[in-house]
Motif scaffolding. Structure first.
Motif, PDB file in Angstrom:
ATOM      1  N   GLY A   1       0.858  -1.353   0.066  1.00 27.68           N
ATOM      2  CA  GLY A   1      -0.095   0.017   0.217  1.00 27.68           C
ATOM      3  C   GLY A   1       0.955   1.343   0.155  1.00 27.68           C
ATOM      4  O   GLY A   1       0.324   2.422  -0.070  1.00 27.68           O
ATOM      5  N   GLN A   2       2.122   1.110   0.124  1.00 28.81           N
ATOM      6  CA  GLN A   2       3.075   2.474   0.075  1.00 28.81           C
ATOM      7  C   GLN A   2       2.929   3.062  -1.261  1.00 28.81           C
ATOM      8  O   GLN A   2       3.099   2.432  -2.358  1.00 28.81           O
ATOM      9  CB  GLN A   2       4.385   2.005   0.457  1.00 28.81           C
ATOM     10  CG  GLN A   2       5.265   3.024   0.786  1.00 28.81           C
ATOM     11  CD  GLN A   2       6.799   2.744   1.148  1.00 28.81           C
ATOM     12  OE1 GLN A   2       7.087   1.769   1.249  1.00 28.81           O
ATOM     13  NE2 GLN A   2       7.483   3.906   1.637  1.00 28.81           N
TER      14      GLN A   2
ATOM     15  N   HIS B   1      -7.085   4.378   2.392  1.00 32.54           N
ATOM     16  CA  HIS B   1      -6.081   4.889   2.271  1.00 32.54           C
ATOM     17  C   HIS B   1      -5.561   5.177   0.817  1.00 32.54           C
ATOM     18  O   HIS B   1      -6.109   4.601  -0.322  1.00 32.54           O
ATOM     19  CB  HIS B   1      -5.056   3.660   2.550  1.00 32.54           C
ATOM     20  CG  HIS B   1      -3.700   4.086   2.083  1.00 32.54           C
ATOM     21  ND1 HIS B   1      -2.809   4.876   2.783  1.00 32.54           N
ATOM     22  CD2 HIS B   1      -2.567   3.276   1.362  1.00 32.54           C
ATOM     23  CE1 HIS B   1      -1.606   4.945   2.636  1.00 32.54           C
ATOM     24  NE2 HIS B   1      -1.466   3.963   1.669  1.00 32.54           N
TER      25      HIS B   1
HETATM   26  P1  AMP Z   1       1.723   6.063   1.661  1.00 30.97           P
HETATM   27  O1  AMP Z   1       0.613   5.401   0.641  1.00 30.97           O
HETATM   28  O2  AMP Z   1       1.626   5.149   3.094  1.00 30.97           O
HETATM   29  O3  AMP Z   1       2.915   5.776   0.885  1.00 30.97           O
HETATM   30  O4  AMP Z   1       1.323   7.303   2.044  1.00 30.97           O
HETATM   31  C1  AMP Z   1       1.522   8.472   1.500  1.00 30.97           C
HETATM   32  C2  AMP Z   1       0.631   9.606   1.730  1.00 30.97           C
HETATM   33  O5  AMP Z   1       1.180  10.723   1.453  1.00 30.97           O
HETATM   34  C3  AMP Z   1      -0.742   9.575   1.416  1.00 30.97           C
HETATM   35  O6  AMP Z   1      -1.480   9.505   2.562  1.00 30.97           O
HETATM   36  C4  AMP Z   1      -0.873  10.864   0.827  1.00 30.97           C
HETATM   37  O7  AMP Z   1      -2.244  11.410   0.931  1.00 30.97           O
HETATM   38  C5  AMP Z   1       0.073  11.636   1.350  1.00 30.97           C
HETATM   39  N1  AMP Z   1       0.801  12.619   0.426  1.00 30.97           N
HETATM   40  C6  AMP Z   1       1.185  12.658  -0.788  1.00 30.97           C
HETATM   41  N2  AMP Z   1       1.374  13.694  -1.501  1.00 30.97           N
HETATM   42  C7  AMP Z   1       1.586  14.449  -0.189  1.00 30.97           C
HETATM   43  C8  AMP Z   1       2.178  15.935  -0.201  1.00 30.97           C
HETATM   44  N3  AMP Z   1       2.595  16.549  -0.966  1.00 30.97           N
HETATM   45  N4  AMP Z   1       1.953  16.425   1.167  1.00 30.97           N
HETATM   46  C9  AMP Z   1       1.175  15.690   2.121  1.00 30.97           C
HETATM   47  N5  AMP Z   1       0.871  14.440   2.108  1.00 30.97           N
HETATM   48  C10 AMP Z   1       1.021  13.922   1.008  1.00 30.97           C
END
Ligand code: AMP
Length: 144
Positions: A100-101, A122
């Motif tokens: 999920g990353q 997510h």
């Molecule tokens: P993951 O999917 O666990 O890698 O989480 C990445 C997270 O980063 C997700 O919840 C996105 O909503 C968040 N995200 C992506 N781009 C940004 C950004 N520019 N600023 C803040 N959060 C972000």
């Protein structure tokens, strides 16, 4: 992206750390940065990332840095609890795309849960209102 591999220095969180991308900051110290997730799964969704190491995930990071970052995760979780009074708080972390990353710089999600609100899936939320995120960040910061 697999769980194994090399760190991409142009990932979005690396750009935030270098000041090339904006973020709505909640807290920062020598080792960690906490900022609002712009696609929040619920009101008050915060991310905590290490500043000093190019770690893609939990497997890459040193114990020393992880210890400091986890202290920040606990502090922010407590502050979210005090500031927003949720009914529960989820703390999550994903390793590799199949898990999920989506951003490949180690990060921890702190996601408040409210009994009468469904948590969004997510990586599926819509972009938050920046004024609302800024106000939430200030409330959380003031509870630290
Ligand atoms: P993951 O999917 O666990 O890698 O989480 C990445 C997270 O980063 C997700 O919840 C996105 O909503 C968040 N995200 C992506 N781009 C940004 C950004 N520019 N600023 C803040 N959060 C972000």
């Amino acid at each position: 992206m697999s769980i194994n591999g090399t760190y991409d220095p142009d990932n979005i969180f690396a750009k935030i750390l270098k000041g090339k991308m904006p973020c709505v900051k909640v807290f920062e110290d020598e080792y960690s940065l906490a900022f609002m997730d712009v696609f929040p799964q619920s009101r008050g969704h915060v991310l905590v990332i290490p500043k000093k190491e190019p770690a893609r995930n939990l497997l890459d990071v040193s114990e020393d840095t992880l210890g400091h970052v986890m202290n920040t995760v606990q502090s922010i979780t407590r502050a979210v609890n005090t500031a927003l009074n949720p009914d529960g708080i989820v703390v999550t972390q994903f390793n590799g795309a199949p898990a999920g990353q989506t951003v490949f710089h180690l990060h921890f999600h702190i996601i408040p849960r409210y009994e009468n609100a469904t948590m969004k899936t997510h990586a599926s939320g819509k972009m938050a209102d920046m004024d609302e995120l800024t106000a939430l960040a200030a409330r959380i910061n003031s509870a630290l």
